[in-house]
Design an enzyme around this catalytic site. Sequence first.
Site, PDB file in Angstrom:
ATOM      1  N   MET A 139       0.899  -1.159  -0.018  1.00 59.81           N
ATOM      2  CA  MET A 139      -0.083   0.029  -0.109  1.00 59.81           C
ATOM      3  C   MET A 139       0.841   1.221   0.075  1.00 59.81           C
ATOM      4  O   MET A 139       1.164   1.781   0.914  1.00 59.81           O
ATOM      5  CB  MET A 139      -0.677   0.180   1.230  1.00 59.81           C
ATOM      6  CG  MET A 139      -1.865   1.227   1.222  1.00 59.81           C
ATOM      7  SD  MET A 139      -2.966   1.213   2.602  1.00 59.81           S
ATOM      8  CE  MET A 139      -3.002  -0.141   3.368  1.00 59.81           C
ATOM      9  N   PRO A 140       1.345   1.733  -0.923  1.00 62.47           N
ATOM     10  CA  PRO A 140       2.175   3.061  -1.256  1.00 62.47           C
ATOM     11  C   PRO A 140       1.182   4.266  -0.793  1.00 62.47           C
ATOM     12  O   PRO A 140       0.234   4.439  -1.091  1.00 62.47           O
ATOM     13  CB  PRO A 140       2.590   2.968  -2.740  1.00 62.47           C
ATOM     14  CG  PRO A 140       2.378   1.713  -3.279  1.00 62.47           C
ATOM     15  CD  PRO A 140       1.112   1.128  -2.402  1.00 62.47           C
ATOM     16  N   TYR A 141       2.106   5.028  -0.353  1.00 60.36           N
ATOM     17  CA  TYR A 141       1.760   6.247   0.170  1.00 60.36           C
ATOM     18  C   TYR A 141       2.720   7.437  -0.295  1.00 60.36           C
ATOM     19  O   TYR A 141       3.930   7.358   0.074  1.00 60.36           O
ATOM     20  CB  TYR A 141       1.614   6.451   1.888  1.00 60.36           C
ATOM     21  CG  TYR A 141       1.292   7.837   2.288  1.00 60.36           C
ATOM     22  CD1 TYR A 141       0.030   8.163   2.325  1.00 60.36           C
ATOM     23  CD2 TYR A 141       2.601   8.576   2.579  1.00 60.36           C
ATOM     24  CE1 TYR A 141      -0.332   9.444   3.046  1.00 60.36           C
ATOM     25  CE2 TYR A 141       2.175  10.021   3.011  1.00 60.36           C
ATOM     26  CZ  TYR A 141       0.703  10.494   3.185  1.00 60.36           C
ATOM     27  OH  TYR A 141       0.495  11.730   3.696  1.00 60.36           O
ATOM     28  N   LYS A 199       2.806  -2.125  -8.015  1.00 54.84           N
ATOM     29  CA  LYS A 199       1.826  -1.784  -7.179  1.00 54.84           C
ATOM     30  C   LYS A 199       0.382  -1.756  -7.579  1.00 54.84           C
ATOM     31  O   LYS A 199       0.317  -1.189  -8.433  1.00 54.84           O
ATOM     32  CB  LYS A 199       2.206  -0.602  -6.301  1.00 54.84           C
ATOM     33  CG  LYS A 199       3.844  -0.622  -5.639  1.00 54.84           C
ATOM     34  CD  LYS A 199       3.740  -1.665  -4.531  1.00 54.84           C
ATOM     35  CE  LYS A 199       5.083  -1.565  -3.651  1.00 54.84           C
ATOM     36  NZ  LYS A 199       4.965  -2.699  -2.725  1.00 54.84           N
ATOM     37  N   PHE A 231      -2.097   5.420  -2.641  1.00 58.05           N
ATOM     38  CA  PHE A 231      -2.506   7.034  -2.068  1.00 58.05           C
ATOM     39  C   PHE A 231      -1.602   7.815  -2.557  1.00 58.05           C
ATOM     40  O   PHE A 231      -0.318   7.716  -2.236  1.00 58.05           O
ATOM     41  CB  PHE A 231      -2.444   6.736  -0.516  1.00 58.05           C
ATOM     42  CG  PHE A 231      -3.582   5.576  -0.023  1.00 58.05           C
ATOM     43  CD1 PHE A 231      -5.005   6.174   0.103  1.00 58.05           C
ATOM     44  CD2 PHE A 231      -3.271   4.531   0.103  1.00 58.05           C
ATOM     45  CE1 PHE A 231      -5.909   5.149   0.669  1.00 58.05           C
ATOM     46  CE2 PHE A 231      -4.366   3.483   0.741  1.00 58.05           C
ATOM     47  CZ  PHE A 231      -5.460   4.083   0.942  1.00 58.05           C
TER      48      PHE A 231
END
Length: 71
Positions: free
Chosen positions: A1-3, A35, A41
Amino acid sequence: MPYVNIRVTKEGVTAEQKLALIEGVTDLLSRVLNKNPATTFVIIDEVEMDNWGLNGESTTSRRKREAAGAA
């Protein structure tokens, strides 16, 4: 879950430009790191120019000085 947090000075960045950044960063993370876009996000913070500084000077001061020098 990249931010991903993008910070820019508050100088009239349009909704279209913000969308292009969000789409571009999401695509990059998908292509390069595989991803899932559904869990990526991207947050864009617009910072007042008085609150952003470089080399001991606010962005507001820099812009005014540069504008005066260009005139």
